[in-house]
Design a protein around this motif. Structure first.
Motif, PDB file in Angstrom:
ATOM      1  N   THR A   1      -7.628  -0.297  -2.235  1.00  0.00           N
ATOM      2  CA  THR A   1      -8.886  -1.343  -1.144  1.00  0.00           C
ATOM      3  C   THR A   1      -9.815  -0.285  -0.548  1.00  0.00           C
ATOM      4  O   THR A   1     -10.913  -0.212  -0.912  1.00  0.00           O
ATOM      5  CB  THR A   1      -7.964  -2.462  -1.024  1.00  0.00           C
ATOM      6  OG1 THR A   1      -6.956  -3.041  -1.531  1.00  0.00           O
ATOM      7  CG2 THR A   1      -9.458  -3.500  -0.365  1.00  0.00           C
TER       8      THR A   1
ATOM      9  N   GLU B   1     -11.033   2.472  -2.205  1.00  0.00           N
ATOM     10  CA  GLU B   1     -12.543   1.537  -3.104  1.00  0.00           C
ATOM     11  C   GLU B   1     -13.978   1.200  -2.487  1.00  0.00           C
ATOM     12  O   GLU B   1     -14.103   1.552  -2.591  1.00  0.00           O
ATOM     13  CB  GLU B   1     -11.675   0.390  -4.396  1.00  0.00           C
ATOM     14  CG  GLU B   1     -12.599   0.086  -5.020  1.00  0.00           C
ATOM     15  CD  GLU B   1     -11.583  -1.066  -6.109  1.00  0.00           C
ATOM     16  OE1 GLU B   1     -11.039  -0.182  -7.316  1.00  0.00           O
ATOM     17  OE2 GLU B   1     -11.798  -1.944  -5.672  1.00  0.00           O
TER      18      GLU B   1
ATOM     19  N   ARG C   1      -4.155   5.617   9.417  1.00  0.00           N
ATOM     20  CA  ARG C   1      -3.465   5.142  10.761  1.00  0.00           C
ATOM     21  C   ARG C   1      -1.712   6.139  10.444  1.00  0.00           C
ATOM     22  O   ARG C   1      -1.622   6.996  11.608  1.00  0.00           O
ATOM     23  CB  ARG C   1      -2.547   3.962  10.595  1.00  0.00           C
ATOM     24  CG  ARG C   1      -1.025   3.969  10.018  1.00  0.00           C
ATOM     25  CD  ARG C   1      -0.883   2.321  10.192  1.00  0.00           C
ATOM     26  NE  ARG C   1      -0.404   1.647   9.611  1.00  0.00           N
ATOM     27  CZ  ARG C   1       0.462   0.176   9.554  1.00  0.00           C
ATOM     28  NH1 ARG C   1       0.471  -0.094  10.660  1.00  0.00           N
ATOM     29  NH2 ARG C   1       0.983   0.007   8.256  1.00  0.00           N
ATOM     30  N   LYS C   2      -1.956   6.652   8.703  1.00  0.00           N
ATOM     31  CA  LYS C   2      -0.895   8.002   8.589  1.00  0.00           C
ATOM     32  C   LYS C   2      -1.750   8.822   8.886  1.00  0.00           C
ATOM     33  O   LYS C   2      -2.769   9.479   8.936  1.00  0.00           O
ATOM     34  CB  LYS C   2      -0.422   7.457   7.393  1.00  0.00           C
ATOM     35  CG  LYS C   2       0.681   6.372   8.427  1.00  0.00           C
ATOM     36  CD  LYS C   2       1.894   5.737   6.981  1.00  0.00           C
ATOM     37  CE  LYS C   2       2.470   5.543   7.539  1.00  0.00           C
ATOM     38  NZ  LYS C   2       3.126   4.735   6.007  1.00  0.00           N
TER      39      LYS C   2
ATOM     40  N   ARG D   1     -10.422  -9.983  -7.572  1.00  0.00           N
ATOM     41  CA  ARG D   1     -10.781 -10.430  -6.408  1.00  0.00           C
ATOM     42  C   ARG D   1     -12.439 -10.822  -5.856  1.00  0.00           C
ATOM     43  O   ARG D   1     -12.660 -10.739  -4.446  1.00  0.00           O
ATOM     44  CB  ARG D   1     -10.174 -10.084  -4.595  1.00  0.00           C
ATOM     45  CG  ARG D   1      -8.752  -9.535  -4.333  1.00  0.00           C
ATOM     46  CD  ARG D   1      -8.386  -9.558  -3.388  1.00  0.00           C
ATOM     47  NE  ARG D   1      -8.535  -8.024  -3.139  1.00  0.00           N
ATOM     48  CZ  ARG D   1      -7.891  -7.290  -2.841  1.00  0.00           C
ATOM     49  NH1 ARG D   1      -6.216  -6.809  -2.669  1.00  0.00           N
ATOM     50  NH2 ARG D   1      -8.028  -5.607  -2.462  1.00  0.00           N
TER      51      ARG D   1
HETATM   52  P1  NDP Z   1      -2.456  -1.746   0.547  1.00  0.00           P
HETATM   53  O1  NDP Z   1      -0.724  -2.577   1.624  1.00  0.00           O
HETATM   54  O2  NDP Z   1      -1.741  -0.857  -0.978  1.00  0.00           O
HETATM   55  O3  NDP Z   1      -1.834  -0.336   1.610  1.00  0.00           O
HETATM   56  C1  NDP Z   1      -3.003  -1.217   3.447  1.00  0.00           C
HETATM   57  C2  NDP Z   1      -3.346  -0.441   3.673  1.00  0.00           C
HETATM   58  O4  NDP Z   1      -2.943  -0.871   5.049  1.00  0.00           O
HETATM   59  C3  NDP Z   1      -1.507   0.880   3.919  1.00  0.00           C
HETATM   60  O5  NDP Z   1      -2.987   1.694   3.906  1.00  0.00           O
HETATM   61  C4  NDP Z   1      -1.411   0.786   5.376  1.00  0.00           C
HETATM   62  O6  NDP Z   1      -1.530   2.045   5.972  1.00  0.00           O
HETATM   63  C5  NDP Z   1      -2.516   0.049   6.012  1.00  0.00           C
HETATM   64  N1  NDP Z   1      -2.823  -0.760   7.212  1.00  0.00           N
HETATM   65  C6  NDP Z   1      -1.602  -2.020   6.947  1.00  0.00           C
HETATM   66  N2  NDP Z   1      -2.076  -2.502   8.239  1.00  0.00           N
HETATM   67  C7  NDP Z   1      -2.315  -1.844   9.229  1.00  0.00           C
HETATM   68  C8  NDP Z   1      -2.930  -1.575  10.272  1.00  0.00           C
HETATM   69  N3  NDP Z   1      -1.865  -2.851  11.583  1.00  0.00           N
HETATM   70  N4  NDP Z   1      -3.837  -1.287  10.941  1.00  0.00           N
HETATM   71  C9  NDP Z   1      -4.235   0.750  10.132  1.00  0.00           C
HETATM   72  N5  NDP Z   1      -3.781   0.561   8.854  1.00  0.00           N
HETATM   73  C10 NDP Z   1      -3.069  -0.873   8.710  1.00  0.00           C
HETATM   74  O7  NDP Z   1      -3.131  -2.784   0.227  1.00  0.00           O
HETATM   75  P2  NDP Z   1      -4.344  -2.861  -0.521  1.00  0.00           P
HETATM   76  O8  NDP Z   1      -5.288  -4.109  -0.638  1.00  0.00           O
HETATM   77  O9  NDP Z   1      -4.644  -1.383  -0.497  1.00  0.00           O
HETATM   78  O10 NDP Z   1      -3.546  -2.676  -1.739  1.00  0.00           O
HETATM   79  C11 NDP Z   1      -2.881  -4.218  -3.043  1.00  0.00           C
HETATM   80  C12 NDP Z   1      -3.259  -3.669  -4.258  1.00  0.00           C
HETATM   81  O11 NDP Z   1      -3.318  -4.570  -4.646  1.00  0.00           O
HETATM   82  C13 NDP Z   1      -2.131  -2.493  -4.233  1.00  0.00           C
HETATM   83  O12 NDP Z   1      -0.543  -2.840  -4.885  1.00  0.00           O
HETATM   84  C14 NDP Z   1      -3.050  -1.728  -4.778  1.00  0.00           C
HETATM   85  O13 NDP Z   1      -2.691  -0.481  -5.591  1.00  0.00           O
HETATM   86  C15 NDP Z   1      -3.807  -2.441  -5.874  1.00  0.00           C
HETATM   87  N6  NDP Z   1      -5.109  -2.139  -5.601  1.00  0.00           N
HETATM   88  C16 NDP Z   1      -5.648  -1.301  -6.730  1.00  0.00           C
HETATM   89  C17 NDP Z   1      -6.777  -1.640  -7.091  1.00  0.00           C
HETATM   90  C18 NDP Z   1      -7.003  -0.849  -8.423  1.00  0.00           C
HETATM   91  O14 NDP Z   1      -6.901  -0.582  -9.246  1.00  0.00           O
HETATM   92  N7  NDP Z   1      -8.214  -0.475  -8.430  1.00  0.00           N
HETATM   93  C19 NDP Z   1      -8.103  -1.752  -6.042  1.00  0.00           C
HETATM   94  C20 NDP Z   1      -7.320  -2.488  -4.890  1.00  0.00           C
HETATM   95  C21 NDP Z   1      -6.067  -2.640  -4.521  1.00  0.00           C
HETATM   96  P3  NDP Z   1       0.117   2.145   5.320  1.00  0.00           P
HETATM   97  O15 NDP Z   1       0.220   3.198   4.873  1.00  0.00           O
HETATM   98  O16 NDP Z   1       0.828   3.087   7.212  1.00  0.00           O
HETATM   99  O17 NDP Z   1       1.087   1.218   5.349  1.00  0.00           O
END
Ligand code: NDP
Length: 330
Positions: free
Chosen positions: A174, A177, A194-195, A306
């Motif tokens: 997300t 994108e 954050r990573k 969404r």
């Molecule tokens: P994800 O759970 O995949 O990623 C969340 C991201 O936010 C991670 O990088 C995480 O970091 C970070 N994060 C979470 N909490 C915090 C915090 N408190 N502070 C800072 N960073 C934080 O969520 P997405 O919404 O990106 O994706 C959800 C699902 O939807 C996935 O399966 C994804 O593949 C899918 N999706 C697919 C798309 C497509 O195919 N076009 C488009 C959008 C989503 P960390 O890595 O450190 O945990």
């Protein structure tokens, strides 16, 4: 009236005793999916009842302008659009009610749904359209600037930041994108991760790395936002907790949080198949869940698109699936 004797599932929630309302079609949730399902179900004489939930109108009522929903050439505000959808559903006889579904029993048929812990509805078909809730970071200034620079939807709000500098938080698909989408509109996009790496798919990562006006800030966390009434900048912490931890200041007009969504499926989770994030799984090209007569639509089952328009589309599908289900039972 006592229902427990009819209940096949010993672990099912306790269903209150008392009068029961019997209906053909219950719609839970009042975003674009719920109201569109209601329009179709009402026009098919299913006399739908919509339980609107805590936030009638859903996520769109928290946005400002909606410019990408077909049919509004001049754009419309989120709340006005949802009011229009509700009016359209009511025009065909939908009964929209304020209330929250607090328990269900899908092990019996007709399905039982409890509203506000008291009222029991027995429904021949149930369309779930409870949506998903965007996750936020949770610090005080993030809440303070909500709608004044803070957003969880680049597709909805990115347009207002044309030519400006913005930041996106997150490292998943997300965030990747949203950052590339905003890069096409904005002067500069900071991607705050954050990573030390992105979690996004390889293809999405490549797009981010190739986009010249995205600046990646790995190992950064947001401490606070500041600005006079609207967001003007953010204070970040680089390598938080490490010996070389330092503070970084970025000047931005928009702060987009893209750290994931939580589907609102908890109350149905005992009965429905979900993925590991809680999104309800439906049959391919259908809104049918694993429980006959229960259909899922909108963001509750969609981690990918969404959008209001895709939710509305799946609400339409759910009503048509419900209508077909009832026709086949007769
Ligand atoms: P994800 O759970 O995949 O990623 C969340 C991201 O936010 C991670 O990088 C995480 O970091 C970070 N994060 C979470 N909490 C915090 C915090 N408190 N502070 C800072 N960073 C934080 O969520 P997405 O919404 O990106 O994706 C959800 C699902 O939807 C996935 O399966 C994804 O593949 C899918 N999706 C697919 C798309 C497509 O195919 N076009 C488009 C959008 C989503 P960390 O890595 O450190 O945990």
């Amino acid at each position: 009236m006592e229902f427990k004797s009819m209940n096949l599932n010993e672990n099912a929630p306790k269903i209150p005793e008392g009068d029961v309302e019997k209906i053909k079609c219950l719609i839970v949730g009042s975003g674009p999916a719920g109201y569109t399902a209601a329009i179709y179900a009402a026009r098919a004489n299913l006399n739908p009842v919509v339980i609107e939930g805590l936030q009638p109108g859903g996520q769109l009522t928290t946005t400002t302008e909606v410019d990408n929903f077909p049919g509004y050439p001049e754009g419309i505000t989120g709340p006005d659009m949802m009011a229009d959808l509700k009016k359209q559903a009511e025009r065909f006889g939908t009964d929209c009610r304020w209330g929250l579904v607090t328990a269900v029993d899908f092990s019996v048929y007709p399905h039982k749904v409890v509203v506000d812990e008291k009222k029991v509805i027995e429904a021949e078909t149930v369309i779930l359209a409870t949506g998903a809730t965007a996750k936020y970071l949770g610090f005080p200034t993030e809440e303070k600037y909500m709608g004044s620079g803070v957003s969880a939807c680049a597709t909805c709000d990115g347009f207002f930041y044309r030519g400006k500098d913005v930041a996106v938080v997150g490292g998943g698909d997300t965030a990747a994108e949203e950052a590339t989408y905003l890069a096409g509109l904005c002067n500069k996009v900071y991607l705050i991760v954050r990573k030390p790496f992105l979690r996004a798919s390889k293809a999405m990562q490549d797009r981010v790395f190739k986009t010249k006006n995205i600046e990646l800030l790995f190992e950064h966390n947001t401490k606070e936002l500041y600005g006079d009434g609207v967001v003007e900048g953010a204070k970040l912490i680089k390598r938080m907790g490490e010996e070389d931890e330092s503070e970084v200041d970025i000047k931005i007009d928009g702060f987009f949080v893209a750290i994931g969504h939580t589907p609102n499926s908890k109350v149905f989770a005992d009965y429905l198949k979900t993925d590991d994030q809680g999104y309800v799984i439906t049959e391919p090209d259908s809104t049918k869940t694993n429980v006959p007569g229960v259909f899922a639509s909108g963001d509750l089952k969609d981690p990918h698109y969404r959008q209001a328009i895709t939710s509305a589309g799946s609400g339409c599908m759910a009503a048509m699936d419900a209508e077909r289900f009832l026709a086949e039972r007769e």
